[in-house]
Scaffold this motif. Structure first.
Motif, PDB file in Angstrom:
ATOM      1  N   ASP A 279     -26.301 -26.810 -28.272  1.00 45.49           N
ATOM      2  CA  ASP A 279     -25.320 -26.066 -27.490  1.00 45.49           C
ATOM      3  C   ASP A 279     -24.301 -25.404 -28.420  1.00 45.49           C
ATOM      4  OD1 ASP A 279     -24.010 -25.135 -25.200  1.00 45.49           O
ATOM      5  OD2 ASP A 279     -22.644 -26.851 -25.184  1.00 45.49           O
ATOM      6  N   GLY A 280     -24.031 -24.130 -28.199  1.00 46.57           N
ATOM      7  CA  GLY A 280     -23.051 -23.418 -29.021  1.00 46.57           C
ATOM      8  C   GLY A 280     -23.572 -22.983 -30.372  1.00 46.57           C
ATOM      9  N   SER A 281     -24.906 -22.934 -30.526  1.00 45.10           N
ATOM     10  CA  SER A 281     -25.470 -22.619 -31.845  1.00 45.10           C
ATOM     11  C   SER A 281     -25.055 -21.236 -32.337  1.00 45.10           C
ATOM     12  CB  SER A 281     -27.001 -22.735 -31.823  1.00 45.10           C
ATOM     13  OG  SER A 281     -27.573 -21.870 -30.856  1.00 45.10           O
ATOM     14  N   VAL A 282     -24.893 -20.268 -31.423  1.00 44.12           N
ATOM     15  CA  VAL A 282     -24.455 -18.926 -31.829  1.00 44.12           C
ATOM     16  C   VAL A 282     -23.060 -18.990 -32.443  1.00 44.12           C
ATOM     17  CG1 VAL A 282     -23.787 -16.643 -30.982  1.00 44.12           C
ATOM     18  CG2 VAL A 282     -25.914 -17.671 -30.199  1.00 44.12           C
ATOM     19  N   LEU A 283     -22.152 -19.711 -31.807  1.00 50.08           N
ATOM     20  CA  LEU A 283     -20.791 -19.827 -32.324  1.00 50.08           C
ATOM     21  C   LEU A 283     -20.780 -20.589 -33.647  1.00 50.08           C
ATOM     22  CD1 LEU A 283     -18.860 -20.721 -29.029  1.00 50.08           C
ATOM     23  CD2 LEU A 283     -19.191 -18.473 -30.072  1.00 50.08           C
ATOM     24  N   LEU A 284     -21.571 -21.644 -33.733  1.00 50.34           N
ATOM     25  CA  LEU A 284     -21.617 -22.436 -34.962  1.00 50.34           C
ATOM     26  C   LEU A 284     -22.162 -21.621 -36.124  1.00 50.34           C
ATOM     27  CD1 LEU A 284     -22.977 -25.763 -33.440  1.00 50.34           C
ATOM     28  CD2 LEU A 284     -20.720 -25.448 -34.472  1.00 50.34           C
ATOM     29  N   GLU A 285     -23.151 -20.769 -35.859  1.00 47.72           N
ATOM     30  CA  GLU A 285     -23.745 -19.974 -36.935  1.00 47.72           C
ATOM     31  C   GLU A 285     -22.811 -18.861 -37.394  1.00 47.72           C
ATOM     32  OE1 GLU A 285     -26.904 -18.894 -39.612  1.00 47.72           O
ATOM     33  OE2 GLU A 285     -26.362 -20.707 -38.511  1.00 47.72           O
ATOM     34  N   ILE A 286     -22.078 -18.274 -36.458  1.00 50.15           N
ATOM     35  CA  ILE A 286     -21.231 -17.127 -36.795  1.00 50.15           C
ATOM     36  C   ILE A 286     -19.887 -17.544 -37.387  1.00 50.15           C
ATOM     37  CG2 ILE A 286     -19.975 -15.139 -35.829  1.00 50.15           C
ATOM     38  CD1 ILE A 286     -22.204 -14.889 -33.752  1.00 50.15           C
ATOM     39  N   TYR A 287     -19.283 -18.595 -36.823  1.00 46.99           N
ATOM     40  CA  TYR A 287     -17.890 -18.890 -37.152  1.00 46.99           C
ATOM     41  C   TYR A 287     -17.675 -20.148 -37.987  1.00 46.99           C
ATOM     42  CZ  TYR A 287     -16.944 -15.212 -33.789  1.00 46.99           C
ATOM     43  OH  TYR A 287     -16.915 -14.014 -33.130  1.00 46.99           O
ATOM     44  N   VAL A 288     -18.741 -20.834 -38.380  1.00 44.96           N
ATOM     45  CA  VAL A 288     -18.614 -22.005 -39.255  1.00 44.96           C
ATOM     46  C   VAL A 288     -19.253 -21.661 -40.591  1.00 44.96           C
ATOM     47  CG1 VAL A 288     -19.262 -24.422 -39.596  1.00 44.96           C
ATOM     48  CG2 VAL A 288     -18.584 -23.621 -37.328  1.00 44.96           C
ATOM     49  N   HIS A 289     -18.613 -22.065 -41.675  1.00 45.99           N
ATOM     50  CA  HIS A 289     -18.995 -21.620 -43.021  1.00 45.99           C
ATOM     51  C   HIS A 289     -20.479 -21.826 -43.316  1.00 45.99           C
ATOM     52  CE1 HIS A 289     -18.768 -20.781 -47.296  1.00 45.99           C
ATOM     53  NE2 HIS A 289     -19.248 -21.981 -47.562  1.00 45.99           N
ATOM     54  N   ASP A 290     -21.002 -23.040 -43.122  1.00 42.85           N
ATOM     55  CA  ASP A 290     -22.391 -23.311 -43.479  1.00 42.85           C
ATOM     56  C   ASP A 290     -23.359 -23.027 -42.349  1.00 42.85           C
ATOM     57  OD1 ASP A 290     -21.925 -24.084 -46.112  1.00 42.85           O
ATOM     58  OD2 ASP A 290     -21.365 -26.101 -45.512  1.00 42.85           O
ATOM     59  N   GLY A 291     -22.848 -22.689 -41.155  1.00 45.05           N
ATOM     60  CA  GLY A 291     -23.714 -22.375 -40.039  1.00 45.05           C
ATOM     61  C   GLY A 291     -24.518 -23.573 -39.576  1.00 45.05           C
ATOM     62  N   ILE A 415      -9.727 -25.445 -53.984  1.00 46.84           N
ATOM     63  CA  ILE A 415      -9.370 -26.350 -52.887  1.00 46.84           C
ATOM     64  C   ILE A 415      -9.482 -25.630 -51.547  1.00 46.84           C
ATOM     65  CG2 ILE A 415      -7.434 -27.588 -51.823  1.00 46.84           C
ATOM     66  CD1 ILE A 415      -6.620 -28.477 -54.644  1.00 46.84           C
ATOM     67  N   LYS A 416      -9.067 -24.355 -51.497  1.00 45.06           N
ATOM     68  CA  LYS A 416      -9.177 -23.579 -50.259  1.00 45.06           C
ATOM     69  C   LYS A 416     -10.624 -23.388 -49.837  1.00 45.06           C
ATOM     70  CE  LYS A 416      -6.766 -19.788 -49.902  1.00 45.06           C
ATOM     71  NZ  LYS A 416      -6.121 -18.514 -50.319  1.00 45.06           N
ATOM     72  N   ARG A 417     -11.560 -23.594 -50.751  1.00 41.74           N
ATOM     73  CA  ARG A 417     -12.975 -23.376 -50.455  1.00 41.74           C
ATOM     74  C   ARG A 417     -13.766 -24.678 -50.412  1.00 41.74           C
ATOM     75  NH1 ARG A 417     -10.290 -19.400 -52.169  1.00 41.74           N
ATOM     76  NH2 ARG A 417     -10.793 -17.268 -51.501  1.00 41.74           N
ATOM     77  N   GLY A 418     -13.052 -25.761 -50.094  1.00 44.62           N
ATOM     78  CA  GLY A 418     -13.729 -27.020 -49.794  1.00 44.62           C
ATOM     79  C   GLY A 418     -13.835 -28.015 -50.928  1.00 44.62           C
ATOM     80  N   PHE A 419     -13.259 -27.718 -52.085  1.00 39.66           N
ATOM     81  CA  PHE A 419     -13.264 -28.679 -53.189  1.00 39.66           C
ATOM     82  C   PHE A 419     -12.137 -29.688 -53.009  1.00 39.66           C
ATOM     83  CE2 PHE A 419     -15.750 -25.271 -54.891  1.00 39.66           C
ATOM     84  CZ  PHE A 419     -16.548 -25.799 -55.895  1.00 39.66           C
ATOM     85  N   GLU A 420     -12.308 -30.868 -53.587  1.00 39.23           N
ATOM     86  CA  GLU A 420     -11.253 -31.879 -53.561  1.00 39.23           C
ATOM     87  C   GLU A 420     -11.097 -32.472 -54.955  1.00 39.23           C
ATOM     88  OE1 GLU A 420     -13.294 -35.824 -51.874  1.00 39.23           O
ATOM     89  OE2 GLU A 420     -13.499 -34.111 -50.506  1.00 39.23           O
ATOM     90  N   GLU A 421      -9.862 -32.846 -55.288  1.00 41.78           N
ATOM     91  CA  GLU A 421      -9.599 -33.357 -56.630  1.00 41.78           C
ATOM     92  C   GLU A 421     -10.069 -34.801 -56.771  1.00 41.78           C
ATOM     93  OE1 GLU A 421      -5.926 -33.811 -59.881  1.00 41.78           O
ATOM     94  OE2 GLU A 421      -5.542 -33.019 -57.857  1.00 41.78           O
ATOM     95  N   LEU A 444     -12.473 -30.995 -59.849  1.00 39.97           N
ATOM     96  CA  LEU A 444     -12.575 -30.749 -58.407  1.00 39.97           C
ATOM     97  C   LEU A 444     -14.049 -30.807 -58.016  1.00 39.97           C
ATOM     98  CD1 LEU A 444     -10.168 -27.688 -58.252  1.00 39.97           C
ATOM     99  CD2 LEU A 444      -9.605 -30.023 -57.674  1.00 39.97           C
ATOM    100  N   VAL A 445     -14.325 -31.436 -56.884  1.00 41.16           N
ATOM    101  CA  VAL A 445     -15.692 -31.636 -56.427  1.00 41.16           C
ATOM    102  C   VAL A 445     -15.871 -31.065 -55.034  1.00 41.16           C
ATOM    103  CG1 VAL A 445     -17.487 -33.339 -55.893  1.00 41.16           C
ATOM    104  CG2 VAL A 445     -15.934 -33.740 -57.801  1.00 41.16           C
ATOM    105  N   LYS A 446     -17.028 -30.448 -54.799  1.00 36.53           N
ATOM    106  CA  LYS A 446     -17.401 -30.025 -53.436  1.00 36.53           C
ATOM    107  C   LYS A 446     -18.747 -30.636 -53.115  1.00 36.53           C
ATOM    108  CE  LYS A 446     -18.013 -26.093 -50.340  1.00 36.53           C
ATOM    109  NZ  LYS A 446     -17.923 -24.629 -50.166  1.00 36.53           N
TER     110      LYS A 446
END
Length: 448
Positions: A279-291, A415-421, A444-446
């Motif tokens: 459910d909501g696969s269209v929204l998840l693919e378009i608006y979530v980074h990894d789809g 960090i803004k792109r999902g890395f963490e220290e 930093l690790v992602k």
């Protein structure tokens, strides 16, 4: 409860905002298989498409009707006939297809017309336009099999569709086309959608279908060792298609992949294969980074590619100013020549504007993203994002579970792109042995 909701909703909504801005005024062609409608997914799907449309995206919706036609034929005591994945459309099958298409079109239009209070469609005013935008030709006789009223797309009236989209309407098309002599032909939804996407120079082609996406090992079961490939280059898609058995069923690896490849070769930058079961696969693919499904990307348009020995001089010229001001650790020509296969570059008109390298540490299933550089002349244009996506893609292809960077000045960008220290002790032992404690680089690790 309200406070918890705020803490989850607000960051999520903010994370979606860049995609809303990016996709406004873009054109998406969405192909929905008939199985999705038969499974009762139409209402939620229409609500999601209406929401995407309300955020400024121009949408062409092409529906399939494979199970509906089969059902019509079965009700008349007739059998569906296929050859190499294509329906053989005799007169009875053509009647069944036309009847099924008419019913589905009215059903879809009715769903877009809903406006009940307390539903996602409340207050929405979505105009749906259909028309004879497809000219077809007969498929003819293949291997001695006469496909009769089965056809292929001859021409798309892109100008007519574009005018309808500019009226802020959703264009709805059934997989039918007419010949200049007035004959009607049954077409494949997948071919119609890809042909329209190419003719419109659409920004995205999205198939909402039976499969969750593409797995690299098509002959092995789903699992942690055989996950969905979230993003693949056109070259990788073509290689996988060549290696897969001939596709005859929609669940075969090459069935939708073939049309994604065709669209990318025709100038559509991104083609997607996503599951209707979620459910909501269209929204998840378009608006979530990894789809949620698989996206095929035409790298030629992005000008991102693996470096070759001919690029060494350009890489040296690019990174030299950053080595001089201490942003990057100095690398010799010999080092870069030795490691050139690890480098990814962005090239514009023969000039290298960005680079990054990936050094795998297989013992810890991780890799170092190093020498990340974007020319000052193109900073702020998304080249850093393109490099990061490509490095992530290469890391996943190697089976790595994470990537890491060492940086002294660009920590916030990562960090803004999902890395963490993490503490430097996290590093693989081989990399820890080379860590410069005087430089005090942040690690930093992602996780992928």
């Amino acid at each position: 409860m309200s406070t918890v909701f705020n803490f989850t909703f607000v960051p999520w909504f903010r994370s979606v905002a860049p995609y809303i801005h990016k996709f406004r005024h873009q054109t998406f062609v969405v192909g929905v298989c008939g199985e999705a409608i038969a499974a009762g997914k139409l209402q939620n799907l229409v609500q999601d498409l209406a929401l995407v449309h309300s955020m400024g995206v121009k949408i062409v919706l092409v529906h399939g009707f494979r199970p509906q036609v089969n059902e019509q034929l079965q009700a008349k005591g007739l059998q569906s006939q296929y050859y190499k994945g294509n329906r053989i459309t005799d007169s009875a099958a053509l009647d069944a297809a036309q009847e099924a298409a008419g019913q589905l079109r009215f059903e879809i239009e009715a769903c877009f017309s809903q406006g009940l209070p307390n539903t996602p469609m409340a207050g929405s005013k979505v105009r749906v336009i259909s028309g004879n935008f497809i000219t077809a030709r007969p498929m003819g006789i293949l291997d001695g099999v006469d496909f009769q009223h089965t056809g292929k797309v001859r021409k798309v009236d892109a100008e007519g569709i574009q005018r309808a989209l500019e009226m802020d309407s959703i264009v709805l098309l059934s997989p039918f086309g007419s010949s200049p002599t007035g004959e009607a032909f049954n077409l494949a939804m997948e071919e119609v959608a890809s042909s329209i996407a190419i003719a419109l120079k659409a920004d995205k082609l999205i198939y909402v279908c039976e499969v969750p996406g593409i797995r690299r090992n098509h002959d092995q079961p789903a699992g942690e060792d055989n996950p969905i490939i979230t993003e693949m280059t056109l070259a990788d898609a073509k290689a996988l298609f060549r290696a897969a058995p001939e596709a005859e069923k929609p669940t075969d690896t090459g069935f939708y992949l073939k049309y994604c490849i065709k669209a990318c070769e025709g100038g559509v930058e991104r083609s997607h294969i996503i599951p209707f079961a979620v459910d909501g696969s269209v929204l998840l693919e378009i608006y979530v980074h990894d789809g949620i499904g698989t996206m095929v990307v035409d790298e030629r348009l992005e000008e991102v590619r693996q470096a070759t020995p001919d690029d060494v001089a350009g890489i040296l010229q690019l990174i030299e100013p950053f080595e001089q001001d201490g942003t990057l650790v100095k690398r010799s020509r010999t080092e870069i020549e030795r490691d050139i296969n690890n480098y990814t570059i962005i090239e514009h008109d023969g000039v290298i504007f960005g680079c990054a390298a990936l050094y795998p540490y297989l013992e810890k299933s991780t890799g170092e993203m190093a020498a990340v550089t974007v020319s000052p002349h193109s900073q702020g244009q998304g080249d850093g994002e393109k490099l990061l996506k490509r490095i992530e893609q290469r890391a996943r292809a190697m089976g790595l579970k994470s990537i890491f960077v060492l940086t002294t000045r660009t920590m916030h960008w990562f960090i803004k792109r999902g890395f963490e220290e993490v503490d430097p002790d996290w590093l693989p032992q081989a990399r820890k042995n080379k860590y410069n404690w005087d430089r005090k680089s942040k690690v930093l690790v992602k996780y992928l």
